[in-house]
Design a protein around this motif. Structure first.
Motif, PDB file in Angstrom:
ATOM      1  N   ALA A   1      -1.752  81.350  36.619  1.00 47.63           N
ATOM      2  CA  ALA A   1      -0.302  81.286  36.794  1.00 47.63           C
ATOM      3  C   ALA A   1       0.192  82.292  37.828  1.00 47.63           C
ATOM      4  O   ALA A   1      -0.453  83.317  38.077  1.00 47.63           O
ATOM      5  CB  ALA A   1       0.379  81.569  35.455  1.00 47.63           C
TER       6      ALA A   1
ATOM      7  N   GLY B   1       1.958  85.397  39.309  1.00 53.38           N
ATOM      8  CA  GLY B   1       2.108  86.733  38.752  1.00 53.38           C
ATOM      9  C   GLY B   1       0.837  87.281  38.143  1.00 53.38           C
ATOM     10  O   GLY B   1       0.745  88.475  37.874  1.00 53.38           O
TER      11      GLY B   1
ATOM     12  N   TRP C   1      -2.502  83.148  32.158  1.00 54.95           N
ATOM     13  CA  TRP C   1      -1.077  82.891  32.214  1.00 54.95           C
ATOM     14  C   TRP C   1      -0.298  83.995  32.933  1.00 54.95           C
ATOM     15  O   TRP C   1      -0.867  84.936  33.455  1.00 54.95           O
ATOM     16  CB  TRP C   1      -0.566  82.608  30.801  1.00 54.95           C
ATOM     17  N   TYR C   2       1.002  83.834  32.959  1.00 57.77           N
ATOM     18  CA  TYR C   2       1.911  84.666  33.742  1.00 57.77           C
ATOM     19  C   TYR C   2       1.741  86.158  33.422  1.00 57.77           C
ATOM     20  O   TYR C   2       1.704  86.558  32.272  1.00 57.77           O
ATOM     21  CB  TYR C   2       3.357  84.220  33.494  1.00 57.77           C
ATOM     22  N   ASN C   3       1.616  86.927  34.501  1.00 52.24           N
ATOM     23  CA  ASN C   3       1.579  88.394  34.449  1.00 52.24           C
ATOM     24  C   ASN C   3       0.389  88.982  33.699  1.00 52.24           C
ATOM     25  O   ASN C   3       0.457  90.102  33.198  1.00 52.24           O
ATOM     26  CB  ASN C   3       2.900  88.949  33.904  1.00 52.24           C
TER      27      ASN C   3
ATOM     28  N   ASP D   1       0.206  85.129  28.356  1.00 49.37           N
ATOM     29  CA  ASP D   1       1.102  85.948  29.163  1.00 49.37           C
ATOM     30  C   ASP D   1       1.032  87.438  28.845  1.00 49.37           C
ATOM     31  O   ASP D   1       1.106  87.851  27.694  1.00 49.37           O
ATOM     32  CB  ASP D   1       2.553  85.484  28.952  1.00 49.37           C
TER      33      ASP D   1
ATOM     34  N   HIS E   1       1.976  72.862  33.772  1.00 48.05           N
ATOM     35  CA  HIS E   1       2.493  73.963  34.590  1.00 48.05           C
ATOM     36  C   HIS E   1       1.993  73.842  36.024  1.00 48.05           C
ATOM     37  O   HIS E   1       2.750  74.061  36.971  1.00 48.05           O
ATOM     38  CB  HIS E   1       2.087  75.315  33.990  1.00 48.05           C
TER      39      HIS E   1
END
Length: 191
Positions: A29, A31, A47-49, A69, A181
């Motif tokens: 993702a 980030g 996933w994000y971050n 995340d 996504h």
């Protein structure tokens, strides 16, 4: 190299000549930060971050496993008394949001809950679960199907095979969600 066109918005960096290896069917993702000696298997998702930093040892994420995340993966490097500890994640594992996994190993279908911490040399056997917010101390072993909770984590109970199988449901759902996504991100960057 600060990225990979397959994963817009993610930072993917080599370190000391070691370039992350990300399977073509994986999802990373925007980030997310993937650095150095990191391998991400088929249909796995980061996933994000999230940060996966394989600078002083290696990190492996097995097929269909998901790193949710804000989670952080790192390793323990070699010392005079040890070769260090890689972070090895088997297949169909679930790593909950904001987990810290440091120099430990998870067998297939292991589960690390949201906000949990697994430390150097720890192991989680197949279908084992580290509960949300728990802290698995260095060198501890969660047995097959066992659930450990608390800070420091202690044995709570053992799951049966049907309960362990529910972990696979989570990984299947995350594989599908990752594809959605990815499709949305591609549509946004192309139009």
């Amino acid at each position: 190299m600060t990225g990979d066109p397959r994963f817009p918005g993610a930072t993917i960096l080599p370190f000391e000549g070691k370039v992350p290896k990300i399977h073509e069917s994986a999802f990373v993702a925007p980030g997310a930060r993937i650095i150095g000696d990191v391998t991400i298997g088929p249909e796995a998702s980061v996933w994000y971050n999230c940060v996966l930093r394989g600078d002083i040892h290696r990190i492996e994420v097995g097929a269909r496993s998901n790193v949710q995340d804000g989670s952080v993966f790192h390793v323990e490097g070699p010392r005079p008394d040890t070769d260090g500890e890689p972070t090895i994640i088997g297949e169909d594992c679930v790593i909950g949001h904001m987990a810290v996994v440091h120099g430990c190993q998870l067998e297939n279908r292991a589960f690390v809950g949201m906000g949990a911490v697994a430390m150097d040399g720890a192991r989680i056997a197949e279908g084992g679960m580290l509960g949300a917010g728990a802290l698995l101390s260095p060198g501890k072993m969660i047995g097959r199907g066992e659930i450990w909770i608390g800070r420091p984590a202690k044995y709570y109970r053992t799951q049966d095979d049907a309960q362990i199988e529910k972990i696979r449901f989570q990984t299947e759902r995350y594989c599908q969600l990752a594809q959605k996504h990815l499709a949305e991100l591609r549509a946004a960057t192309q139009g």
